[in-house]
Design a protein around this motif. Structure first.
Motif, PDB file in Angstrom:
ATOM      1  N   ALA A  43       0.841  -1.210   0.000  1.00 35.97           N
ATOM      2  CA  ALA A  43       0.000   0.000   0.000  1.00 35.97           C
ATOM      3  C   ALA A  43       0.872   1.254   0.000  1.00 35.97           C
ATOM      4  O   ALA A  43       0.598   2.230  -0.725  1.00 35.97           O
ATOM      5  CB  ALA A  43      -0.915  -0.019   1.211  1.00 35.97           C
ATOM      6  N   GLU A  44       1.938   1.227   0.806  1.00 34.02           N
ATOM      7  CA  GLU A  44       2.833   2.396   0.848  1.00 34.02           C
ATOM      8  C   GLU A  44       3.506   2.603  -0.499  1.00 34.02           C
ATOM      9  O   GLU A  44       3.666   3.740  -0.957  1.00 34.02           O
ATOM     10  CB  GLU A  44       3.904   2.216   1.947  1.00 34.02           C
ATOM     11  N   GLN A  45       3.898   1.511  -1.120  1.00 35.55           N
ATOM     12  CA  GLN A  45       4.540   1.641  -2.440  1.00 35.55           C
ATOM     13  C   GLN A  45       3.550   2.205  -3.463  1.00 35.55           C
ATOM     14  O   GLN A  45       3.913   3.042  -4.287  1.00 35.55           O
ATOM     15  CB  GLN A  45       5.059   0.280  -2.906  1.00 35.55           C
ATOM     16  N   SER A  46       2.303   1.725  -3.354  1.00 33.81           N
ATOM     17  CA  SER A  46       1.275   2.251  -4.274  1.00 33.81           C
ATOM     18  C   SER A  46       1.053   3.738  -4.029  1.00 33.81           C
ATOM     19  O   SER A  46       0.907   4.527  -4.976  1.00 33.81           O
ATOM     20  CB  SER A  46      -0.055   1.519  -4.070  1.00 33.81           C
ATOM     21  N   LEU A  47       1.035   4.089  -2.759  1.00 29.13           N
ATOM     22  CA  LEU A  47       0.833   5.506  -2.432  1.00 29.13           C
ATOM     23  C   LEU A  47       1.977   6.348  -2.990  1.00 29.13           C
ATOM     24  O   LEU A  47       1.751   7.413  -3.580  1.00 29.13           O
ATOM     25  CB  LEU A  47       0.744   5.686  -0.911  1.00 29.13           C
ATOM     26  N   LEU A  48       3.208   5.841  -2.816  1.00 32.12           N
ATOM     27  CA  LEU A  48       4.359   6.594  -3.344  1.00 32.12           C
ATOM     28  C   LEU A  48       4.307   6.678  -4.869  1.00 32.12           C
ATOM     29  O   LEU A  48       4.678   7.702  -5.458  1.00 32.12           O
ATOM     30  CB  LEU A  48       5.665   5.951  -2.876  1.00 32.12           C
ATOM     31  N   THR A  49       3.840   5.596  -5.492  1.00 33.85           N
ATOM     32  CA  THR A  49       3.686   5.628  -6.952  1.00 33.85           C
ATOM     33  C   THR A  49       2.651   6.695  -7.338  1.00 33.85           C
ATOM     34  O   THR A  49       2.860   7.466  -8.285  1.00 33.85           O
ATOM     35  CB  THR A  49       3.227   4.248  -7.473  1.00 33.85           C
ATOM     36  N   ALA A  50       1.559   6.715  -6.581  1.00 34.60           N
ATOM     37  CA  ALA A  50       0.520   7.716  -6.861  1.00 34.60           C
ATOM     38  C   ALA A  50       1.069   9.127  -6.653  1.00 34.60           C
ATOM     39  O   ALA A  50       0.757  10.051  -7.413  1.00 34.60           O
ATOM     40  CB  ALA A  50      -0.683   7.470  -5.954  1.00 34.60           C
ATOM     41  N   ILE A  51       1.895   9.264  -5.619  1.00 30.65           N
ATOM     42  CA  ILE A  51       2.495  10.587  -5.357  1.00 30.65           C
ATOM     43  C   ILE A  51       3.401  10.997  -6.525  1.00 30.65           C
ATOM     44  O   ILE A  51       3.364  12.139  -6.996  1.00 30.65           O
ATOM     45  CB  ILE A  51       3.275  10.560  -4.024  1.00 30.65           C
ATOM     46  N   GLU A  52       4.213  10.044  -6.983  1.00 33.26           N
ATOM     47  CA  GLU A  52       5.093  10.338  -8.116  1.00 33.26           C
ATOM     48  C   GLU A  52       4.282  10.715  -9.354  1.00 33.26           C
ATOM     49  O   GLU A  52       4.639  11.631 -10.082  1.00 33.26           O
ATOM     50  CB  GLU A  52       5.989   9.121  -8.425  1.00 33.26           C
ATOM     51  N   GLU A  53       3.202   9.974  -9.546  1.00 34.67           N
ATOM     52  CA  GLU A  53       2.332  10.296 -10.690  1.00 34.67           C
ATOM     53  C   GLU A  53       1.739  11.693 -10.551  1.00 34.67           C
ATOM     54  O   GLU A  53       1.658  12.442 -11.522  1.00 34.67           O
ATOM     55  CB  GLU A  53       1.184   9.267 -10.781  1.00 34.67           C
ATOM     56  N   GLY A  54       1.318  11.980  -9.327  1.00 34.42           N
ATOM     57  CA  GLY A  54       0.747  13.309  -9.074  1.00 34.42           C
ATOM     58  C   GLY A  54       1.761  14.405  -9.340  1.00 34.42           C
ATOM     59  O   GLY A  54       1.445  15.434  -9.959  1.00 34.42           O
ATOM     60  N   LEU A  55       2.992  14.152  -8.918  1.00 34.42           N
ATOM     61  CA  LEU A  55       4.049  15.144  -9.155  1.00 34.42           C
ATOM     62  C   LEU A  55       4.305  15.316 -10.644  1.00 34.42           C
ATOM     63  O   LEU A  55       4.446  16.445 -11.142  1.00 34.42           O
ATOM     64  CB  LEU A  55       5.348  14.703  -8.464  1.00 34.42           C
ATOM     65  N   LYS A  56       4.347  14.186 -11.339  1.00 34.61           N
ATOM     66  CA  LYS A  56       4.606  14.272 -12.781  1.00 34.61           C
ATOM     67  C   LYS A  56       3.466  14.998 -13.489  1.00 34.61           C
ATOM     68  O   LYS A  56       3.689  15.760 -14.431  1.00 34.61           O
ATOM     69  CB  LYS A  56       4.801  12.876 -13.357  1.00 34.61           C
ATOM     70  N   ARG A  57       2.255  14.714 -13.013  1.00 31.86           N
ATOM     71  CA  ARG A  57       1.109  15.387 -13.630  1.00 31.86           C
ATOM     72  C   ARG A  57       1.230  16.908 -13.437  1.00 31.86           C
ATOM     73  O   ARG A  57       0.830  17.678 -14.292  1.00 31.86           O
ATOM     74  CB  ARG A  57      -0.179  14.863 -12.994  1.00 31.86           C
ATOM     75  N   ARG A  58       1.767  17.279 -12.282  1.00 29.25           N
ATOM     76  CA  ARG A  58       1.895  18.723 -12.011  1.00 29.25           C
ATOM     77  C   ARG A  58       2.893  19.389 -12.951  1.00 29.25           C
ATOM     78  O   ARG A  58       2.764  20.576 -13.260  1.00 29.25           O
ATOM     79  CB  ARG A  58       2.354  18.950 -10.569  1.00 29.25           C
ATOM     80  N   VAL A  59       3.933  18.678 -13.339  1.00 26.52           N
ATOM     81  CA  VAL A  59       5.000  19.332 -14.121  1.00 26.52           C
ATOM     82  C   VAL A  59       5.063  18.847 -15.562  1.00 26.52           C
ATOM     83  O   VAL A  59       5.927  19.281 -16.318  1.00 26.52           O
ATOM     84  CB  VAL A  59       6.380  19.106 -13.460  1.00 26.52           C
ATOM     85  N   ARG A  60       4.147  17.938 -15.922  1.00 25.15           N
ATOM     86  CA  ARG A  60       4.250  17.354 -17.254  1.00 25.15           C
ATOM     87  C   ARG A  60       3.739  18.304 -18.344  1.00 25.15           C
ATOM     88  O   ARG A  60       3.988  18.105 -19.519  1.00 25.15           O
ATOM     89  CB  ARG A  60       3.456  16.044 -17.303  1.00 25.15           C
ATOM     90  N   ASN A  61       3.036  19.317 -17.957  1.00 28.80           N
ATOM     91  CA  ASN A  61       2.355  20.145 -18.951  1.00 28.80           C
ATOM     92  C   ASN A  61       3.308  20.693 -20.000  1.00 28.80           C
ATOM     93  O   ASN A  61       4.398  21.162 -19.679  1.00 28.80           O
ATOM     94  CB  ASN A  61       1.666  21.321 -18.261  1.00 28.80           C
ATOM     95  N   ASP A  62       2.835  20.614 -21.238  1.00 26.75           N
ATOM     96  CA  ASP A  62       3.654  21.141 -22.330  1.00 26.75           C
ATOM     97  C   ASP A  62       3.627  22.664 -22.298  1.00 26.75           C
ATOM     98  O   ASP A  62       2.647  23.273 -21.872  1.00 26.75           O
ATOM     99  CB  ASP A  62       3.108  20.648 -23.669  1.00 26.75           C
ATOM    100  N   VAL A  63       4.717  23.184 -22.777  1.00 25.06           N
ATOM    101  CA  VAL A  63       4.789  24.644 -22.859  1.00 25.06           C
ATOM    102  C   VAL A  63       3.785  25.115 -23.919  1.00 25.06           C
ATOM    103  O   VAL A  63       3.718  24.531 -24.998  1.00 25.06           O
ATOM    104  CB  VAL A  63       6.218  25.061 -23.251  1.00 25.06           C
ATOM    105  N   PRO A  64       2.987  26.122 -23.620  1.00 27.21           N
ATOM    106  CA  PRO A  64       1.993  26.562 -24.605  1.00 27.21           C
ATOM    107  C   PRO A  64       2.649  27.053 -25.890  1.00 27.21           C
ATOM    108  O   PRO A  64       3.773  27.566 -25.867  1.00 27.21           O
ATOM    109  CB  PRO A  64       1.263  27.702 -23.891  1.00 27.21           C
ATOM    110  N   ALA A  65       1.931  26.896 -26.974  1.00 30.36           N
ATOM    111  CA  ALA A  65       2.457  27.335 -28.273  1.00 30.36           C
ATOM    112  C   ALA A  65       2.680  28.847 -28.248  1.00 30.36           C
ATOM    113  O   ALA A  65       1.865  29.585 -27.706  1.00 30.36           O
ATOM    114  CB  ALA A  65       1.458  26.978 -29.363  1.00 30.36           C
ATOM    115  N   GLY A  66       3.787  29.242 -28.817  1.00 35.75           N
ATOM    116  CA  GLY A  66       4.070  30.674 -28.921  1.00 35.75           C
ATOM    117  C   GLY A  66       4.664  31.280 -27.661  1.00 35.75           C
ATOM    118  O   GLY A  66       4.829  32.495 -27.575  1.00 35.75           O
TER     119      GLY A  66
END
Lengths: 246, 197
Positions: A43-66
């Motif tokens: 469960a802890e590993q799953s939680l950490l995986t979810a946390i990592e995913e959450g972090l990636k989701r926060r910074v994964r955004n592509d730079v807007p065009a222009g």
């Protein structure tokens, strides 16, 4: 050791991303033999995986065009603005330098005048004469004998009052019998009681004879400061005289 | 035959040319840095603010400031580190002011609680988890949060993150660990749901 006591270690291990092999031997031994702790670890590993995913989701955004284009246009604006500002600053600097030079010139000039009165450029004293009525006016000539200045009356036919100008590179001299009136006139000049900066000073010459003017420094009368605005000072006693008469 | 007359004094013209050349070189160098670090600036801002428009605004502001100080920041590594810290700081300021405004304007509109998701995967992807995760992340100390965000970006090793922040690798590692652990502690309520799977 109770399972609860391993929980903290299991959270740490998950936070560190430790694999099974990397677990401390004692902890690994416990987890291998304890179903509940295996569940907790999973469960802890799953939680950490979810946390990592959450972090990636926060910074994964592509730079807007222009985006880069907009940054470039803002930096270009910045260049234009700073260029204009630099130009303004340059003009301000030039103006400040000129003002400073003017102030320095004025200060030096006034210091020179104050410190070395004799070094002031030609000091002119206009000695106006209504001597025309007496058939004469004044001309001036320098006499470099001591402090004397010889002023000789000169006959003239003109009725118009003339103005003789005594120019000297040294302290102008005032006739001793005129000291009082000159003092009065200078005071009036300094107090602003007389319009303008010209005093016409009537000299009543005696019969055509040379007369020596007793040296009297105009500084004693305060005329030096009165004429500090220029290098010529003209005494026009007519108004002052009128006033005195009044 | 025409004759060209140079009105400007030679010295002044040379100064002008050298200044223009320096400006052109500065622009070229900045273009390189912009291509290299612009996306990073945007992502850091986006990571803090969770809003595209605000993130772009903050990233642009940071890059503009970087341009103004570019003469002192020609070194690529130094530029990158400085930019990341600046973006992070500006984004935090923006986030605080936005939060204050939101609290003032929407205090009455509290979100409704949704039912818990069934599986761990669903949990991780659920908006409720994301919402709690975002709150937990925003509540972390800044120094831990920045390390977490930078580490989560693709292509950043721990060594690079440490270099970007001017930290020893050991310090960056301990901050990463502390950040993850604090997040895990704040989100422990979800562990129960995962265990039930």
């Amino acid at each position: 050791m109770l399972c609860d006591e391993y929980k903290e270690a299991l959270i740490d291990a998950a936070a560190l991303g430790q694999t099974e092999d990397e677990l401390a031997p004692k902890l690994r031994e416990h987890v291998d033999g304890c179903r509940n702790c295996r569940l907790v670890r999973a469960a802890e590993q799953s939680l950490l995986t979810a946390i990592e995913e959450g972090l990636k989701r926060r910074v994964r955004n592509d730079v807007p065009a222009g985006f880069a284009l907009r940054v470039r246009s803002r930096t270009a604006e910045q260049r234009v603005t700073s260029g204009a500002r630099r130009l303004q600053l340059q003009w301000a600097a030039v103006a400040a330098a000129m003002a400073m030079a003017f102030v320095v010139f004025m200060v030096r000039d006034s210091l020179r005048r104050g410190a070395e009165p004799s070094a002031v450029g030609p000091v002119a004293v206009a000695v106006s004469s209504s001597a025309g009525a007496h058939g004469g006016s004044l001309s001036a000539e320098k006499a470099f004998e001591g402090n004397d200045l010889r002023v000789s009356p000169k006959r003239r036919s003109s009725r118009r009052p003339t103005r003789g100008v005594v120019e000297a590179n040294f302290q102008p001299l005032i006739p001793s019998d005129q000291e009082e009136i000159v003092e009065l006139l200078v005071r009036k000049l300094r107090n602003g009681e007389v319009d303008g900066r010209i005093l016409r000073w009537d000299v009543q010459p005696t019969e055509a004879q040379d007369w020596n003017i007793a040296p009297m420094q105009i500084e004693a009368l305060g005329a030096i400061s009165a004429e500090s605005g220029g290098d010529r000072m003209l005494f026009d006693s007519s108004r002052a005289t009128d006033r005195r008469t009044e | 035959m025409q004759e060209l007359v140079l009105i400007q004094p030679i010295r002044a013209a040379e100064d002008e040319w050298s200044r223009e050349a320096a400006q052109a070189a500065k622009r070229r160098d900045f273009e390189e840095r912009l291509a290299e670090c612009g996306p990073l600036a945007y992502r850091v801002a986006r990571g803090v603010l969770r809003n595209d428009a605000d993130a772009e605004d903050v990233a642009q502001e940071a890059l503009l400031r970087a341009y103004r100080r570019f003469d002192r920041l020609r070194d690529a590594q130094r530029f990158r580190a400085w930019l990341v810290r600046l973006v992070f700081r500006l984004a935090l300021d923006r986030a605080r002011s936005t939060k204050r405004r939101e609290v003032r304007e929407t205090e009455w509109a509290r979100p409704t609680r949704r039912p818990a998701p069934a599986t761990a995967e669903d949990l991780a992807a659920s908006s409720e988890f994301q919402e709690h995760f975002d709150h937990a992340l925003d509540a972390l100390p800044d120094k831990l949060r920045l390390v977490l965000l930078l580490s989560a970006m693709e292509g950043h090793t721990l060594e690079e993150v440490a270099a970007m922040l001017g930290l020893p690798v050991g310090t960056a590692k301990s901050r990463l660990f502390a950040g993850r652990k604090k997040l895990a502690e704040k989100l422990q309520c979800y562990v129960t749901n995962i265990k039930k799977r």
